[in-house]
Write a protein that holds these residues in place. Structure first.
Motif, PDB file in Angstrom:
ATOM      1  N   LEU A   1      -0.033   1.804  20.710  1.00 43.76           N
ATOM      2  CA  LEU A   1      -0.743   2.800  19.902  1.00 43.76           C
ATOM      3  C   LEU A   1      -1.586   2.108  18.836  1.00 43.76           C
ATOM      4  O   LEU A   1      -1.591   2.493  17.666  1.00 43.76           O
ATOM      5  N   GLY A   2      -2.287   1.085  19.236  1.00 45.49           N
ATOM      6  CA  GLY A   2      -3.102   0.366  18.263  1.00 45.49           C
ATOM      7  C   GLY A   2      -4.316   1.140  17.793  1.00 45.49           C
ATOM      8  O   GLY A   2      -4.926   0.804  16.769  1.00 45.49           O
ATOM      9  N   PHE A   3      -4.687   2.197  18.501  1.00 45.03           N
ATOM     10  CA  PHE A   3      -5.874   2.971  18.113  1.00 45.03           C
ATOM     11  C   PHE A   3      -5.584   3.972  17.000  1.00 45.03           C
ATOM     12  O   PHE A   3      -6.489   4.674  16.560  1.00 45.03           O
ATOM     13  N   ILE A   4      -4.314   4.122  16.593  1.00 42.72           N
ATOM     14  CA  ILE A   4      -4.005   5.009  15.470  1.00 42.72           C
ATOM     15  C   ILE A   4      -3.666   4.140  14.266  1.00 42.72           C
ATOM     16  O   ILE A   4      -3.177   3.018  14.393  1.00 42.72           O
ATOM     17  N   SER A   5      -3.929   4.669  13.102  1.00 44.29           N
ATOM     18  CA  SER A   5      -3.727   3.898  11.861  1.00 44.29           C
ATOM     19  C   SER A   5      -2.985   4.747  10.852  1.00 44.29           C
ATOM     20  O   SER A   5      -3.129   5.972  10.813  1.00 44.29           O
ATOM     21  N   ARG A   6      -2.161   4.072  10.020  1.00 43.80           N
ATOM     22  CA  ARG A   6      -1.414   4.767   8.971  1.00 43.80           C
ATOM     23  C   ARG A   6      -2.339   5.091   7.803  1.00 43.80           C
ATOM     24  O   ARG A   6      -3.222   4.318   7.442  1.00 43.80           O
ATOM     25  N   VAL A   7      -2.099   6.241   7.212  1.00 45.27           N
ATOM     26  CA  VAL A   7      -2.939   6.718   6.102  1.00 45.27           C
ATOM     27  C   VAL A   7      -2.085   6.784   4.854  1.00 45.27           C
ATOM     28  O   VAL A   7      -0.968   7.308   4.890  1.00 45.27           O
TER      29      VAL A   7
ATOM     30  N   LYS B   1       0.839  -1.200   0.000  1.00 43.43           N
ATOM     31  CA  LYS B   1       0.000   0.000   0.000  1.00 43.43           C
ATOM     32  C   LYS B   1       0.873   1.248   0.000  1.00 43.43           C
ATOM     33  O   LYS B   1       1.879   1.312   0.689  1.00 43.43           O
ATOM     34  N   ASP B   2       0.474   2.236  -0.777  1.00 43.99           N
ATOM     35  CA  ASP B   2       1.226   3.485  -0.879  1.00 43.99           C
ATOM     36  C   ASP B   2       0.755   4.416   0.248  1.00 43.99           C
ATOM     37  O   ASP B   2      -0.313   5.020   0.173  1.00 43.99           O
ATOM     38  N   PHE B   3       1.564   4.537   1.323  1.00 41.71           N
ATOM     39  CA  PHE B   3       1.178   5.365   2.462  1.00 41.71           C
ATOM     40  C   PHE B   3       1.586   6.817   2.220  1.00 41.71           C
ATOM     41  O   PHE B   3       2.571   7.107   1.541  1.00 41.71           O
ATOM     42  N   GLN B   4       0.833   7.721   2.832  1.00 43.13           N
ATOM     43  CA  GLN B   4       1.041   9.161   2.650  1.00 43.13           C
ATOM     44  C   GLN B   4       1.836   9.790   3.791  1.00 43.13           C
ATOM     45  O   GLN B   4       1.950  11.010   3.849  1.00 43.13           O
ATOM     46  N   GLY B   5       2.331   8.992   4.747  1.00 44.12           N
ATOM     47  CA  GLY B   5       3.115   9.557   5.845  1.00 44.12           C
ATOM     48  C   GLY B   5       2.257  10.291   6.858  1.00 44.12           C
ATOM     49  O   GLY B   5       2.705  11.295   7.425  1.00 44.12           O
TER      50      GLY B   5
END
Length: 1560
Positions: free
Chosen positions: A1554-1560, A1176-1180
């Protein structure tokens, strides 16, 4: 049992007990104690106290009386004991139901608790007596509180009370011969009550003003608030007293000195007695009172040890533990009103959690603190009521009737404040006149037209003119009211008017008299001056004549004397020389004769003597050599030690001795390493040797067969030698041909040189003129540029200094702001706590209330702050808004400073532009006639350049001719040779033409000069135009252009031909030379081998040939191995490239597969293919919910520990995560989310640092992450200045919606605060190591030698924990450096931290050196210099030499050098003054005064030498401060350091939670 103990009290006389016999008269006339006892018991029964409780009260009182009789015996100055089976203590323990041994032990001992251990310490007899009395007071106070509590319960009514009547009876102001703590508290209370009395009585003054119907305004009057501030304000008497009580070794003397230092000559109400250093005087409202400081601390502490309370709590007597259990639940003694009234509301105060130490919180308050709180509550009660006052004045002290003592009455009036009341009333309108009295008195000030029939109106008109301020007076019905000083002002005006009239009369008369006297004196003075000046002129002329005559006589007389003396000396010298030379020649002849004869004798005798002496001296020579060498070594040692203290020797040894010591240690380490490496190499060589020998044995047989081939090679060498001889013959032929060509070329060279010389002469004339003009221009430009550069350098230095000062000032303000912010948070928490506790009304604290610990330390205060109950926290948004507002105020200040900096920078740029313009103008400014002769100078330059080109081309032609090797090309008849001759002839013709043109131009220039010079002032512009026209005509001629074109073409043709020929010849020569050289080397090698083999026997010949072959093969082996390594490297590179290409091909194939339509896929046959998952191409960016913000801050900041999870993370990972969250909020355009996240982050970091601010790793970790977060905000801000180092992908990640420049400033301020906290942590860790490691420990053993005599041995401050060494300091520095590098701190920031650490080390070491006499010696200077060199070596190892840390050690280095140099002569003083430029004059003189020799070779520094140093350093401008400021912190900067890490590649470890945050 109870009857028995009551019997002890009743039967015992009051004089038997210590507490009741101190008054001296226990019996009161007319008072029956038995009846009073019965009445007291009846009252207690009436109030609900049962008989059993009454007997318990009497039992406790009996125990207190017997406790007062307990005595102590001193064992030594620091310990004491209770006598065995002491009767009063036995009775006390039996009454209280406690163990005798425990109470006896804790009366003489106390317990000290530290963080890890507890100690039991004996106490002195005086401290034991004070502790006994404090315990008795504490028991008595708790008993009193218990009785008051029961009385309040009995009197409590259910009806709500709205008002009360209270009676306050005070004695008043007290002053005795000896005034102590009790009088101080009483007078302090009287000051507060007098202030309230003044404010109340002032209302009575208003009533008279109301009767007269004048407007009344509030009058500022003097009150005693300064005296109250002196007592109760911050750094006041009570504050300093409490602070001194907290000190471990506080005393009354030290407290008195603090009072003197704080208030003496600073507060007008505080004075010091002349004859005492243990007392102080306070100017109260009534009188001055002198207080004796003795006993203040002990009375204020009133110490009760906690162990004694625990013993009482374990009592079997039920009532006694009831007094001490849960003291927080018992009402405080301050709940009793001064009148003893019942409180309206009463609620027990319960702590939120039971924490250790809170039960004794009330005991920790001092008596002064309790008294001040009680007094404040009393003043609040008085201010809330309507007071009435009754002042009682005693007419006399003897109670006699009809007797009035005036002085005593005035003293009482002053003490009661009545005189002060009168003064306050005078502060309003104390002066009052009726209208008629005012008119009659001040009629003089009125003019006739101002007098009216109405006196009241007349007075009003006059007052409006005389007094401009209408507030200074008021008109009543019958009177005029004046403020203080206005009547005196009117009297002054009246007196001035009368005085002015008198002065006017006196002025006229005195002026007439003085003028008449002046005219008479002036006439007499002029006459005297005339006669005196004539006499002086005649005397001066006579003096000049005599002086001239005397000089003439002296001239001739001296000439005669000197000439006569010279003639005599010359004659005597010639005679002496003749005699002396004859005598010397005769002696020389006799000497030569004797020498000749003695040589003959010696020749025969010396042989015999030498043989005899040799045998005799051979046995003794060793002994004599040893003795002599020992003697010479001693002399040399003494000489070296004396020279070692000189500056010159030190400079040599600086390179020699010290460096040798360091080099020897380095060599030892290197040799150890080399030894280990050599061992390993030797083992490897043995292994390889064994393998090689086996290989070589197999090769020997093969080489034997190759021996025959070598013989064949020798035959081939002979044939090659014949070929070499032929080649040599050919070389000789080519050389002979070359010589003939060179001779012909020399002829042409001479001809061309003659032409060139003539051109050179002409060019030299032109060059001289040009150089003169250029020199003038360059001189002027150089002077201007130098002056401007000096100004620019000075201005830039000043701007840099101003910038550093401003930066330091801003960081100090920021530090102060952080301290105030912490104070604000603490006060806010305290206010929240106070709001949660309801106030029951006025509370009074009993003065006997005691504290529970004897020493107050800062750690106890910290624990109290930590043990407070949980506060009510406000919403985070409000707190954040408050923080941001404060930060934004600071940010405005920073922006103003930046604007000032920008304006200064603009001004500097403007000045640089002005300098450049001025320089350009100077260069453009023509010298005298530059504008008129511009074309001539250009033409001259062109001719010079063309001449140079021609000359160079001729030289190249000559070189080419001489260097050619092919005779067939350069032969006289060759075609190329003819072309060259034709070109040379054309060039010479061209030179002739140019020569004629130069002559024509010179003649024209000379004629133009002659024509221009007479008309230079009038017709400059017309001449210039004529010259330009002439030059233009010359330009039109095409001769010069045609000649120039032809010359260019010939040059090109010659160049191309010569270069091609030259290259071919050079290539052939190089190849031939290479072959010849290789053949020569091979030939020589074979010849040597043959010669060696022929000389050797057959077996040795075979071995030699084999050895030679082995060496050749090993060399070839090594070459082949190198080639293999290179090929391996290339193979690895190619493999990597193949992998990259394969990956790219795979991606392209996947993309092509995606582009294929579904129909095509169905038609193709299905084969099993491994389908890879596309990444997946993540946006940082990181996405989180708003309600998870607190959880994010908690897991990522508050609970993250550097030693735990954070060690294995990417450096700066928390900063990257926070920034990626900010990016997502920016992407959503949610300003509320951005603001909330940044504020929570900043507050979270502050909380972590406040909680774990003493941990270096924590502070370093968050300093690194704060800086990285700041750099991320800059790097991705979208500003061009920060985007230079970004990749295109990083530029896509920039913020799009918000400008966070203000938050960047806030983060920069936070980083500064963290840096300052880091410096404080470093200082706390390093401070105990520095003195021991840098000064006391001997790193070089044996250097210090014998200790200085007459000095006591000083123990280390950390003797209990072990002595620190220099290695300890270096290990600590390595630890700091490794932690900072592990946390990813910026290199520039690490350099600043290291610089600050080295400054702390240097400052503390130098300060201790200046304060310790036993450290000022030559050997200690050597030791310090070595330690400093080790620190410098550490800097080199860490690549931190350019951090500026070494410069901070310069004062310490110079101090060490000062201890080592020679200190005797004036040259030494001059050398010391030039060497010690980093030390102040006071420091240099202090080191010289403290210098102590340690052996017989050293001497003390003379007083005269020290005075010489002071005289030489008199003009030096430095601070008089002796010690360096060890607390100084350098201003810190955070240079921008972009990160190359891509945000989309960052992975979040699961350990962070920090499982409640996700990479975008």
């Amino acid at each position: 049992m109870c009857v028995k103990y009551v019997f002890f009290i009743i039967t015992g006389n009051a004089n038997y007990f210590h507490y009741t016999k101190q008054g001296g008269s226990p019996v009161i006339d007319g008072v029956d104690d038995a009846k009073e006892m019965v009445n007291t018991r009846q009252a207690c029964t009436l109030l609900g106290i049962s008989d059993s409780y009454q007997m318990g009260i009497f039992r406790i009182l009996a125990g207190i009386l017997h406790l007062g009789n307990v005595e102590f015996a001193s064992r030594d100055s620091d310990s004491c004991t209770v006598p065995p089976k002491h009767e009063p203590l036995t009775i006390f323990c039996d009454l209280m139901g406690v163990e005798y041994e425990e109470m006896a032990h804790w009366l003489c001992h106390r317990k000290l608790a530290t963080a890890t251990e507890t100690y039991i310490k004996p106490i002195s007899k005086l401290h034991a007596i004070n502790a006994r009395d404090a315990l008795a007071k504490h028991i008595y106070a708790n008993l009193f509180n218990w009785i008051v509590d029961h009385v309040n319960k009995a009197l409590h009514a259910t009806v709500k009370q709205h008002s009360f009547i209270g009676v306050l009876d005070i004695y008043g102001f007290e002053t005795f011969e000896i005034n102590s703590f009790e009088q101080f508290c009483i007078n302090y209370a009287n000051e507060k009550l007098q202030q309230q009395f003044n404010m109340h009585v002032f209302k009575l003054e208003q009533e008279e003003y109301m009767k007269e119907q004048i407007p009344w305004t509030l009058i500022d009057f003097y009150d005693n608030q300064p005296c109250i501030n002196l007592i109760e304000a911050k750094m006041g008497v009570l504050d300093l007293l409490d602070e001194e009580c907290k000190m471990p070794k506080g005393s009354d003397d030290s407290w008195a000195q603090k009072l003197y230092n704080t208030h003496l000559n600073k507060c007008a109400l505080f004075e010091k007695p002349r004859m005492s250093n243990k007392a102080f005087i306070i100017k109260h409202f009534a009188d001055k009172v002198e207080y004796q400081c003795e006993g203040f601390l002990e009375k204020n502490k009133d110490t009760v040890y906690e162990e004694q309370i625990r013993v009482l709590k374990s009592s079997k007597f039920k009532l006694l533990p009831e007094l001490f259990q849960d003291e927080e639940k018992v009402l405080s003694p301050t709940s009793a009103a001064p009148s003893g009234r019942v409180p309206l509301t009463r609620m027990p105060v319960k702590p939120a959690k039971a924490r250790p130490g809170q039960a004794s919180k009330e005991h920790k308050k001092t008596v002064g603190h309790q008294f001040r709180n009680s007094l404040h509550l009393l003043m609040e009660t008085l201010n809330a009521t309507t007071p009435h006052y009754v002042r009682c004045i005693k007419p006399n002290d003897f109670k006699f009737p009809f007797t009035f003592d005036e002085k005593r009455a005035v003293q009482q009036l002053r003490a009661c404040g009545v005189l002060e009341t009168i003064r306050i009333s005078a502060a309003g309108f104390p002066s009052r006149w009726t209208y008629q009295e005012f008119f009659s008195r001040y009629r003089v000030l009125m003019k006739q037209r101002d007098v009216l029939g109405d006196r009241k109106q007349t007075c009003k008109n006059v007052l409006e003119k005389l007094i401009q301020d209408k507030d200074k007076y008021q008109f009543g019905k019958t009177k005029i009211f004046f403020r203080a000083g206005q009547v005196a002002y009117l009297e002054k005006i009246r007196a001035d008017k009368l005085r002015a009239a008198c002065i006017r009369i006196q002025k006229t008369i005195r002026g007439w008299l003085m003028r008449k006297k002046y005219m008479r004196m002036r006439k007499a003075a002029i006459t005297i001056q005339r006669h005196v000046r004539g006499y002086q002129a005649r005397c001066y002329a006579k003096f000049l004549r005599r002086t001239r005559a005397a000089i003439t006589i002296q001239k001739f007389q001296r000439m005669y004397v000197v000439r006569k003396r010279y003639q005599c000396m010359r004659d005597a010298t010639i005679a002496l020389q003749a005699l002396l030379r004859g005598y010397m020649v005769r002696n020389k002849y006799q000497m030569m004769l004797r020498e000749h004869k003695s040589v003959v004798i010696q020749k025969h005798v010396r042989g015999w003597l030498a043989r005899r002496r040799y045998r005799r001296t051979l046995r003794a020579i060793v002994y004599l050599q040893c003795c002599y060498r020992r003697m010479m070594a001693k002399r040399e040692l003494k000489k070296l030690k004396i020279e070692a203290r000189s500056v010159e020797r030190y400079k040599k040894l600086h390179i020699g001795l010290e460096n040798k010591i360091m080099q020897l240690q380095r060599k030892i380490d290197e040799q150890n390493k080399e030894y280990k490496s050599l061992l390993e190499k030797m083992n490897n060589l043995e292994i390889t040797y064994s393998t090689e020998t086996e290989k070589l044995r197999s090769d020997v047989e093969r080489l034997r067969t190759s021996e025959e081939e070598a013989k064949n090679a020798t035959n081939r060498v002979l044939s090659l030698q014949e070929e070499i001889a032929k080649l040599r013959k050919e070389l000789h032929q080519t050389q002979s041909e070359k010589k003939s060509i060179e001779e012909r070329a020399d002829k042409y060279k001479h001809e061309t040189e003659q032409l060139v010389s003539e051109l050179k002469e002409q060019n030299s004339l032109l060059k001289t003129e040009k150089e003169e003009l250029n020199r003038r221009i360059h001189d002027q430009a150089r002077e201007i540029t130098e002056s401007m550069e000096k100004k620019l350098v000075e201005e830039t230095k000043q701007l840099e200094l101003d910038l550093n000062d401003e930066r330091l000032r801003y960081q100090n303000l920021l530090n102060e702001f952080s301290r105030l912010e912490e104070r604000y948070d603490d006060l806010k928490d305290e206010m929240n706590l106070m709001v949660s506790i309801p106030k029951p009304g006025h509370k009074r604290t009993d003065s006997t209330h005691s504290s529970n610990e004897s020493e107050y330390t800062f750690s106890s205060e910290i624990t109290e702050a930590e043990d407070l109950p949980l506060r009510m926290e406000e919403p985070s948004e409000k707190k954040a808004a408050l923080d941001m507002s404060l930060f934004l105020k600071l940010q405005k200040r920073v922006s103003e400073l930046e604007q000032e900096k920008q304006s200064l920078q603009d001004e500097l740029d403007r000045k640089e532009e002005q300098a450049l313009r001025a320089k350009a103008k100077e260069e453009e400014r023509p010298p005298i006639r530059g504008a008129e002769l511009e074309y001539e100078s250009l033409k001259r330059q062109e001719l010079e350049s063309e001449n140079k080109k021609l000359k160079n081309e001729l030289n190249e032609l000559q070189k080419a001719l001489t260097e050619t090797r092919a005779p067939e090309v350069t032969a006289p008849g060759a075609p190329a040779y003819r072309v060259l001759l034709d070109q040379l002839t054309s060039v010479s013709e061209e030179l002739e033409v140019r020569k004629e043109e130069v002559l024509i131009l010179r003649s024209q220039l000379v004629s133009q000069k002659e024509a221009i010079q007479p008309k230079e002032d009038k017709h400059t512009m017309t001449d210039a135009t004529i010259l330009l026209e002439d030059v233009q005509k010359m330009k039109d001629k095409g001769e010069i252009a045609q000649a120039y074109i032809g010359l260019k073409e010939t040059n090109r043709l010659l160049e191309s031909q010569l270069q091609s020929q030259k290259k071919s010849h050079e290539n052939e020569l190089e190849s031939l030379r290479g072959e010849i050289q290789s053949l020569k080397e091979e030939n020589n090698r074979q010849q040597q081998l043959l010669a060696q083999n022929l000389q050797l026997p057959p077996e040795a010949r075979i071995e030699a040939s084999l050895q030679h072959e082995i060496t050749r093969l090993t060399n070839e082996n090594l070459d082949l191995m190198e080639q293999l390594e290179k090929q391996d490297k290339t193979v690895r590179k190619l493999k990597k490239q193949l992998k990259v290409f394969a990956k790219k091909i795979g991606e392209l194939e996947v993309g092509q597969m995606e582009n294929i339509s579904p129909g095509q896929i169905i038609d193709e046959p299905i084969r099993p293919v491994n389908i890879p998952r596309k990444e997946k191409d993540f946006q940082g960016m990181l996405e989180y919910k708003k309600e998870d913000e607190q959880k994010l801050v908690k897991n990522l900041i508050l609970e993250l520990k550097p030693r735990g999870v954070a060690v294995n993370l990417i450096p700066g990972l928390p900063a990257y995560i926070l920034f990626m969250c900010v990016r997502h909020a920016d992407y959503l355009n949610d300003d509320q989310k951005v603001r909330s996240l940044l504020t929570s982050t900043i507050n979270g970091i502050k909380k972590v640092l406040k909680k774990r601010g003493d941990d270096f790793e924590t502070v370093s970790f968050w300093l690194s992450n704060t800086c990285r977060f700041l750099h991320c905000l800059k790097q991705y801000s979208g500003e061009e200045g920060f985007m230079k180092h970004n990749t295109p992908r990083q530029n896509e990640h920039c913020l799009t919606n918000f400008d966070l420049a203000e938050y960047r400033q806030v983060l920069s301020d936070l980083a500064i605060q963290i840096y300052q906290q880091l410096v404080r942590v470093l200082e706390n860790i390093l401070q105990p190591m520095i003195v021991s490691g840098m000064l006391e420990h001997e790193t070089i053993q044996g250097v210090s030698g014998v200790k200085p005599t007459g000095l006591r041995k000083r123990t280390s401050s950390i003797a209990d924990e072990g002595t620190y060494t220099l290695d300890s300091i270096i290990r600590q520095l390595n630890s700091f450096h490794s932690v900072m590098c592990q946390h990813g701190m910026d290199p520039e920031l690490i350099k600043q931290v290291v610089k600050q650490m080295f400054y702390i080390i240097g400052a503390i070491t130098l300060n201790n050196l200046l304060l310790r006499k036993d450290m000022c010696s030559w050997s200690k200077g050597m030791q310090i210099r070595y330690n400093v060199s080790q620190l410098e070596e550490w800097l080199r190892d860490k690549n931190l030499m350019n951090s500026g840390a070494k410069e901070t050690l310069e004062p310490l280095i110079q101090a060490a050098q000062l201890l080592q140099v020679k200190k005797k002569t004036d040259e030494d003083a001059e050398a010391i003054c030039s060497m010690c430029n980093a030390l102040t004059t006071a420091q240099i003189v202090k080191v010289l005064n403290l210098y102590t020799p340690v052996n017989e070779f050293e001497e003390r520094v003379l007083v005269s030498f020290i005075r010489t140093i002071q005289v030489r350093l008199r003009d030096r401008k430095d601070s008089p401060q002796l010690l360096m400021d060890a607390k100084h912190i350098f201003p810190v900067t955070f240079p921008f350091n972009p990160s190359s890490l891509a945000l989309e590649t960052i992975q979040i470890p699961a350990s962070l939670g920090l499982g409640f945050i996700s990479r975008v």
